[in-house]
Design a protein around this motif. Sequence first.
Motif, short mmCIF file in Angstrom:
data_model
loop_
_atom_site.label_atom_id
_atom_site.label_comp_id
_atom_site.label_asym_id
_atom_site.label_seq_id
_atom_site.Cartn_x
_atom_site.Cartn_y
_atom_site.Cartn_z
N VAL A 1 0.82 -1.21 0.00
CA VAL A 1 0.00 0.00 0.00
C VAL A 1 0.86 1.26 0.00
O VAL A 1 0.64 2.18 -0.78
CB VAL A 1 -0.97 0.01 1.20
CG1 VAL A 1 -1.78 1.30 1.23
CG2 VAL A 1 -1.90 -1.20 1.14
N CYS A 2 1.88 1.32 0.88
CA CYS A 2 2.62 2.58 1.00
C CYS A 2 4.10 2.45 0.64
O CYS A 2 4.80 3.45 0.61
CB CYS A 2 2.47 3.14 2.42
SG CYS A 2 3.42 2.23 3.65
N PRO B 1 -1.60 4.61 4.26
CA PRO B 1 -3.06 4.83 4.19
C PRO B 1 -3.85 3.63 4.68
O PRO B 1 -4.91 3.80 5.29
CB PRO B 1 -3.31 5.05 2.69
CG PRO B 1 -2.00 5.46 2.12
CD PRO B 1 -0.94 4.81 2.96
N LYS C 1 -6.60 3.97 7.58
CA LYS C 1 -8.01 3.60 7.41
C LYS C 1 -8.45 2.64 8.52
O LYS C 1 -9.51 2.80 9.12
CB LYS C 1 -8.23 2.91 6.05
CG LYS C 1 -8.15 3.86 4.88
CD LYS C 1 -8.24 3.10 3.56
CE LYS C 1 -8.05 4.06 2.39
NZ LYS C 1 -8.01 3.35 1.11
N ASP D 1 -12.65 4.84 3.27
CA ASP D 1 -11.81 4.79 2.07
C ASP D 1 -11.83 6.15 1.37
O ASP D 1 -10.78 6.71 1.03
CB ASP D 1 -12.33 3.73 1.09
CG ASP D 1 -11.88 2.32 1.49
OD1 ASP D 1 -11.03 2.24 2.40
OD2 ASP D 1 -12.37 1.35 0.91
N GLN D 2 -13.03 6.67 1.18
CA GLN D 2 -13.13 7.95 0.47
C GLN D 2 -12.49 9.08 1.27
O GLN D 2 -11.80 9.92 0.72
CB GLN D 2 -14.59 8.29 0.22
CG GLN D 2 -15.28 7.32 -0.72
CD GLN D 2 -16.70 7.82 -1.03
OE1 GLN D 2 -16.87 8.86 -1.65
NE2 GLN D 2 -17.69 7.08 -0.56
N ASP E 1 -8.69 8.56 1.07
CA ASP E 1 -8.17 8.70 -0.29
C ASP E 1 -8.25 10.15 -0.77
O ASP E 1 -7.42 10.60 -1.55
CB ASP E 1 -8.92 7.77 -1.25
CG ASP E 1 -8.62 6.30 -0.96
OD1 ASP E 1 -7.62 6.05 -0.23
OD2 ASP E 1 -9.36 5.42 -1.43
N ARG E 2 -9.25 10.91 -0.30
CA ARG E 2 -9.36 12.31 -0.72
C ARG E 2 -8.69 13.27 0.28
O ARG E 2 -8.96 14.47 0.26
CB ARG E 2 -10.83 12.70 -0.83
CG ARG E 2 -11.56 11.88 -1.86
CD ARG E 2 -12.99 12.31 -1.97
NE ARG E 2 -13.72 11.35 -2.78
CZ ARG E 2 -14.86 11.61 -3.40
NH1 ARG E 2 -15.39 12.80 -3.28
NH2 ARG E 2 -15.46 10.69 -4.11
N SER E 3 -7.91 12.67 1.19
CA SER E 3 -7.19 13.47 2.20
C SER E 3 -8.11 14.37 3.02
O SER E 3 -7.71 15.45 3.43
CB SER E 3 -6.09 14.32 1.54
OG SER E 3 -5.21 13.50 0.84
#
Length: 678
Positions: A416-417, A439, A443, A466-467, A470-472
């Motif tokens: 992931v990172c 991330p 999460k 998640d959203q 993902d959208r910071s």
Amino acid sequence: MAASALERRRAEELRQAIEYHNWRYYVLDAPEIPDAEYDRLLRELEDLEARHPELRSTDSPTQRVGAAPLAQFAEVAHGTPMLSLNNAFSEGEVAAFDRRVREATGPAEVEYAVEPKFDGLAVGLTYDDGRFVQGATRGDGYTGEDVSANLLTVRAIPMRLAGAGAPRRLEVRGEVLMLKKDFEALNASQRARGEKEFVNPRNAAAGSLRQLDPRITASRRLAFFAYGIGAWEGVPLPPTHAEVLAKLAAWRLPVNPERRVVKGVAGLLAYYRDMGAARPTLPFDIDGVVYKVNDLALQARLGFVSRAPRFAIAHKFPAQEEMTRVDDIEVQVGRTGALTPVARLQPVFVGGVTVTNATLHNQDEIDRKDVRIGDWVIVRRAGDVIPEVVSVVPARRPHPTPPRFDILARHPVCPVCGSRVVRGEGEAVARCTGGLYCPAQRKQALLHFASRRAMDVEGLGEKLVDQLVDRSLVGNPADLYALAPDTLAGLERMGKKSADNLIAAIEASKHTTLARFIFSLGIRNVGEATARDLAKHFGSLDALMNTPIESLMAVPDVGPIVAQSIADFFLEGHNRKVIGALQEAGVHWTENPPQPPPGSGPLAGMTCVLTGTLAGMSREEAKTRIEAAGGKVAGSVSKKTDYVVAGADAGSKLTKAQELGVNILDEAALLALLGKKA
Ligand code: 9MJ
């Protein structure tokens, strides 16, 4: 010296007493005497028989263990064939079965005896004049194996039938099985000794019963339930199947308490649903239920088709185990960075749902089961539990043999990172070292923070987190409290109403308890119970955060590893910053709520029942506060209930309270009672 009349009588008394206590313990699950007392009785009988071998009858409880190993099992021809049952897999097939029965017997609604379908091994036990003489497996239905010595080690199987009126010859049919808890214990011990584990309770029961050495069988805990008869000679047969079972129970044979008598298809299907719901909580595995025409005269009229009775059918539950192929093994990154391998499977219908993934837990599990990409595996899904790979089917391993699966070799860095992955000395899991930079970990940390037993933010699920990440929009838990309704309303699957609800849930979560707050932080090795202990011991967050590691170990059940995890967590500057920001945002709790001594507090001695949703506090919190006020929270309403606390959308408990005339409180009234203004 020959035994005196007194000794002879005492031996008989002991035999009866021991068999009686076996029945209390193994059949009724309601022992009357402590184990030590039981052991004394058995020892006394053993001593008597050792001094006077002529007292040692073949049906003495001392003979249950100790038979010599066999070279092979003798064959047993079944007097009445042990047939199998036809299966039904749908309600339509059950209706068709009932229709066929009524075509042969007349239009009236048919009475059925219904019972669980045990997932074990069918055996027949023969009793002559009430004494056990032989036990055999089903085999091919016509010829089985003589496993008498092994069956005698099963304490639930009586060596003599109790009371009077036993037939001259009785053959009891039933199932030998292993309880789930005994299966778990057996596998734990197999694991500890480095021996092969059993795939499921059925295999464990079969493996234990078909041992040539009865001492091995004796070391396994097997259970037995009777569900029918082969022979019944010399006394009149009762008119119904249910009454036959009642007779067996009266003779102290184990008959399962879940049996019923029902009428018509509706009765059958209701039983199927009830047992399906009870299945996860039953102490043994069942793979369906069995329906039998209750009237034995009707049974005889219906007779058999080829190898199965026309008067009975097994209604199967969806299989809990299926075979499928591992298409790939991927890893998921958890809250603490642990890399969890997950098998991606060819979709397979098991336990009532289509399963496409199954957890492989960690590298040790992969090694133990030796699961490789391309393998065929047995997948299990029972109740609500996460689907699991039970074992590989070695005969189906592809050619050329796929390589062993090694998490670290596959993923030297986090998928992931991109941070380094390490597996500590002696640790089962490999971890991403990215911490909250990763991330995936962020999460999971948020999901944990919001979970029901932590801060209880209702509606903050995986898709949303998640959203947000993902959208910071959210980087750490404190950011949740700064979310604006408009920001949320702009997300996928989010309308204005759900955005408002979520904001309200976030707001409501601000009032919590210290234990929940500590748990919500997601400190490694600090679960719910430890969090509670810490809250109780330290009383305030400040005290906990600033305590030296030695004082942490003064808390019961906190050892050096847990203490180190806690100390490490609070040493991290960014963890302290997030905690500060959370308190800044308004997260608060009553520090160290003083526990009233028993018998005091505004609700002392009162029983409350909660129903519906309260606006200002979660159900857990209401419970905590009622208990802190000296009250008790019960699950259901009865005449003994003092108060029913009803929130929004209260259901049947409220109706019941009204019927019984129990006091009903709304939230404001509860708060008033607790000594707080609403
Ligand atoms: C099981 N397996 O539980 C029968 N069974 O009846 C029950 N099997 C059966 N009955 C006649 N409950 C043949 C098999």
